[in-house]
Structures are given as structure tokens and as C-alpha cells.
Write a protein that holds these residues in place. Structure first.
Motif, mmCIF file in Angstrom:
data_model
loop_
_atom_site.group_PDB
_atom_site.id
_atom_site.type_symbol
_atom_site.label_atom_id
_atom_site.label_comp_id
_atom_site.label_asym_id
_atom_site.label_seq_id
_atom_site.Cartn_x
_atom_site.Cartn_y
_atom_site.Cartn_z
ATOM 1 N N ALA A 1 0.727 -1.219 -0.161
ATOM 2 C CA ALA A 1 -0.017 0.101 0.037
ATOM 3 C C ALA A 1 0.782 1.073 0.165
ATOM 4 O O ALA A 1 2.083 1.081 0.465
ATOM 5 C CB ALA A 1 -0.993 0.015 1.265
ATOM 6 N N CYS A 2 0.530 2.322 -0.677
ATOM 7 C CA CYS A 2 1.195 3.446 -0.556
ATOM 8 C C CYS A 2 0.557 4.511 0.104
ATOM 9 O O CYS A 2 -0.866 4.563 -0.171
ATOM 10 C CB CYS A 2 1.611 3.913 -2.227
ATOM 11 S SG CYS A 2 2.551 5.220 -2.185
ATOM 12 N N ILE A 3 0.903 5.228 0.883
ATOM 13 C CA ILE A 3 0.067 6.257 1.786
ATOM 14 C C ILE A 3 0.876 7.657 1.621
ATOM 15 O O ILE A 3 2.027 7.674 1.460
ATOM 16 C CB ILE A 3 -0.122 5.810 3.440
ATOM 17 C CG1 ILE A 3 1.493 5.673 3.787
ATOM 18 C CG2 ILE A 3 -0.700 4.648 3.397
ATOM 19 C CD1 ILE A 3 1.408 5.540 5.508
ATOM 20 N N VAL B 1 -7.887 -2.250 2.110
ATOM 21 C CA VAL B 1 -6.702 -1.740 2.884
ATOM 22 C C VAL B 1 -7.157 -0.648 3.578
ATOM 23 O O VAL B 1 -7.852 0.314 3.041
ATOM 24 C CB VAL B 1 -5.688 -1.302 1.798
ATOM 25 C CG1 VAL B 1 -4.352 -0.685 2.828
ATOM 26 C CG2 VAL B 1 -4.992 -2.325 1.318
ATOM 27 N N LYS C 1 -6.141 2.370 4.999
ATOM 28 C CA LYS C 1 -4.984 3.232 5.083
ATOM 29 C C LYS C 1 -4.955 4.133 6.144
ATOM 30 O O LYS C 1 -3.811 4.758 6.589
ATOM 31 C CB LYS C 1 -4.950 4.107 3.621
ATOM 32 C CG LYS C 1 -4.799 3.322 2.434
ATOM 33 C CD LYS C 1 -4.411 4.115 1.127
ATOM 34 C CE LYS C 1 -4.064 3.219 0.141
ATOM 35 N NZ LYS C 1 -3.657 3.986 -1.214
ATOM 36 N N LEU D 1 -2.970 2.765 8.597
ATOM 37 C CA LEU D 1 -1.429 2.818 8.151
ATOM 38 C C LEU D 1 -0.995 4.283 8.198
ATOM 39 O O LEU D 1 0.329 4.513 8.752
ATOM 40 C CB LEU D 1 -1.231 2.418 6.778
ATOM 41 C CG LEU D 1 -1.486 0.926 6.476
ATOM 42 C CD1 LEU D 1 -1.228 0.693 5.022
ATOM 43 C CD2 LEU D 1 -0.471 0.093 7.043
ATOM 44 N N ARG D 2 -1.660 5.246 8.042
ATOM 45 C CA ARG D 2 -1.294 6.780 8.325
ATOM 46 C C ARG D 2 -1.079 7.004 9.822
ATOM 47 O O ARG D 2 -0.149 7.729 9.932
ATOM 48 C CB ARG D 2 -2.540 7.601 7.516
ATOM 49 C CG ARG D 2 -2.122 7.641 6.125
ATOM 50 C CD ARG D 2 -2.918 8.973 5.299
ATOM 51 N NE ARG D 2 -4.457 8.649 5.678
ATOM 52 C CZ ARG D 2 -4.934 8.082 4.506
ATOM 53 N NH1 ARG D 2 -4.553 7.374 3.604
ATOM 54 N NH2 ARG D 2 -6.365 7.749 4.867
#
Length: 90
Positions: A10-12, A71, A73, A76-77
Motif C-alpha cells: 500500500a502507498c500512503i 486496505v 490506509k 497505516l497513516r
């Protein structure tokens, strides 16, 4: 996730001192396979614009997923949102 050593990714957006936010890649490696930050970022060379390339890679055991498999996110952030700021000060 096209990299052969990546199970999930995943890209955050992570906070950045100069640019406000920059991409941070969160990756789960496939079992038993080694993958370095440099190998992962090198995978993008010639495939995407240089300024799109994530500033760093964080390897984790699992990426949080919601009940539908999406996901999370936001989690994750919460966990890694300050990663680039901490890296810049060290």
C-alpha cells in the motif's frame, strides 16, 4: 504489487518537512524471500515518474484490512504518517 517478492503493498501519504506530504510504501514480503528498500525502489525506475517514486519503504508483517478486504490506509497513516519526518531528523 507487481514485484515478484511482494505479497501485499500500500502507498500512503506521509508528512514531509519540505513537500508537506510524500509517498511512503508499506510492503509485506512473500514468505522466505528477501527484498531490500533499494531493490523495491529500483523496481520503479523507468516505470513511473521519478517524483512519483516513494521516498521510503517500510516492511511489515501484515497490512490492516477491513471486513471487505479493503486496505485500511487510515490505520497505516496513523502508524507511519510521521515516518518521513522522523527519518529526516535522524
Amino acid at each position: 504489487m507487481a514485484h515478484p517478492a511482494v505479497s501485499q503493498a500500500a502507498c500512503i501519504a506521509a508528512k514531509h518537512a519540505k513537500w508537506d506530504e510524500r509517498p511512503l510504501l508499506v510492503v509485506v514480503r512473500k514468505t522466505g524471500i528477501e527484498l531490500s528498500r533499494e531493490q523495491m525502489l529500483g523496481f520503479y525506475e523507468g516505470k513511473i515518474a521519478k517524483w512519483w517514486t516513494p521516498d521510503d519503504v517500510v516492511f511489515v508483517d501484515a497490512i490492516p484490512l477491513g471486513a471487505t478486504g479493503k486496505v485500511q490506509k487510515n490505520r497505516l497513516r496513523d502508524q507511519f504518517g510521521d515516518h518521513l519526518m522522523a527519518r529526516a531528523t535522524s
